[in-house]
Design a protein around this motif. Structure first.
Motif, PDB file in Angstrom:
ATOM      1  N   LEU A  11      -7.485  -6.566  -4.005  1.00 32.76           N
ATOM      2  CA  LEU A  11      -6.233  -5.878  -4.266  1.00 32.76           C
ATOM      3  C   LEU A  11      -5.051  -6.608  -3.652  1.00 32.76           C
ATOM      4  O   LEU A  11      -5.150  -7.115  -2.529  1.00 32.76           O
ATOM      5  N   VAL A  12      -3.937  -6.634  -4.386  1.00 26.81           N
ATOM      6  CA  VAL A  12      -2.703  -7.234  -3.891  1.00 26.81           C
ATOM      7  C   VAL A  12      -1.558  -6.265  -4.161  1.00 26.81           C
ATOM      8  O   VAL A  12      -1.259  -5.955  -5.324  1.00 26.81           O
ATOM      9  N   GLU A  13      -0.929  -5.807  -3.081  1.00 24.57           N
ATOM     10  CA  GLU A  13       0.194  -4.882  -3.191  1.00 24.57           C
ATOM     11  C   GLU A  13       1.519  -5.632  -3.251  1.00 24.57           C
ATOM     12  O   GLU A  13       1.657  -6.704  -2.643  1.00 24.57           O
ATOM     13  N   SER A  14       2.485  -5.060  -3.973  1.00 21.76           N
ATOM     14  CA  SER A  14       3.816  -5.658  -4.052  1.00 21.76           C
ATOM     15  C   SER A  14       4.832  -4.581  -4.377  1.00 21.76           C
ATOM     16  O   SER A  14       4.464  -3.442  -4.703  1.00 21.76           O
ATOM     17  N   GLY A  15       6.110  -4.947  -4.291  1.00 21.11           N
ATOM     18  CA  GLY A  15       7.174  -4.041  -4.688  1.00 21.11           C
ATOM     19  C   GLY A  15       7.920  -3.386  -3.547  1.00 21.11           C
ATOM     20  O   GLY A  15       8.882  -2.644  -3.778  1.00 21.11           O
ATOM     21  N   GLY A  16       7.488  -3.635  -2.324  1.00 18.51           N
ATOM     22  CA  GLY A  16       8.192  -3.047  -1.188  1.00 18.51           C
ATOM     23  C   GLY A  16       9.548  -3.685  -0.972  1.00 18.51           C
ATOM     24  O   GLY A  16       9.919  -4.662  -1.633  1.00 18.51           O
ATOM     25  N   GLY A  17      10.298  -3.116  -0.047  1.00 22.30           N
ATOM     26  CA  GLY A  17      11.619  -3.651   0.255  1.00 22.30           C
ATOM     27  C   GLY A  17      12.411  -2.701   1.107  1.00 22.30           C
ATOM     28  O   GLY A  17      11.870  -1.728   1.647  1.00 22.30           O
ATOM     29  N   LEU A  18      13.706  -3.001   1.230  1.00 26.70           N
ATOM     30  CA  LEU A  18      14.630  -2.184   2.001  1.00 26.70           C
ATOM     31  C   LEU A  18      15.460  -1.342   1.035  1.00 26.70           C
ATOM     32  O   LEU A  18      16.033  -1.880   0.078  1.00 26.70           O
TER      33      LEU A  18
END
Length: 120
Positions: free
Chosen positions: A4-11
């Motif tokens: 699994l690879v998570e993405s899309g996070g940010g401030l």
């Protein structure tokens, strides 16, 4: 085993929105229930949301119900977490994982997660 690879996070500012993605490898992705979890600094990793293998059943932690929506696209081997009305207390590293019904167990290996920071 599914990787699994998570993405899309940010401030993001309080009240804003983010959509997280979790890309899975392996042809058996569509047979797994999936969950999102989060871990704030100095705290344990906690359950956020669950979706069953077909996507027609979901379950949420009390503190995100009504604000977050979990979904999946089995053709793309991806599970999503739409997060609306974000609060500073949603700040954490977010992880996805395979899991049994309502994430009572059945976890695989954890990925690196994606950082979500909500400013007040």
């Amino acid at each position: 085993q599914v990787q699994l690879v998570e993405s899309g996070g940010g401030l993001v500012q309080a009240g804003g929105s983010l959509r997280l993605s979790c890309a899975a490898s392996g042809r058996t992705f569509s047979s797994y229930g999936m969950g999102w979890f989060r871990q704030a600094p100095g705290k344990e990793r906690n359950f956020v949301a669950f979706i069953n293998w077909s996507g027609d059943s979901t379950y949420y932690a009390d503190d995100v119900r009504g604000r977050f929506t979990i979904s999946r696209d089995n053709a793309k081997n991806t599970v999503y977490l739409q997060m609306n009305s974000l609060k500073p207390e949603d700040t954490a590293v977010y992880y996805c994982n395979t899991c049994h019904w309502r994430c009572s167990g059945g976890f695989g290996s954890w990925g690196q997660g994606t950082q979500v920071t909500v400013s007040s």
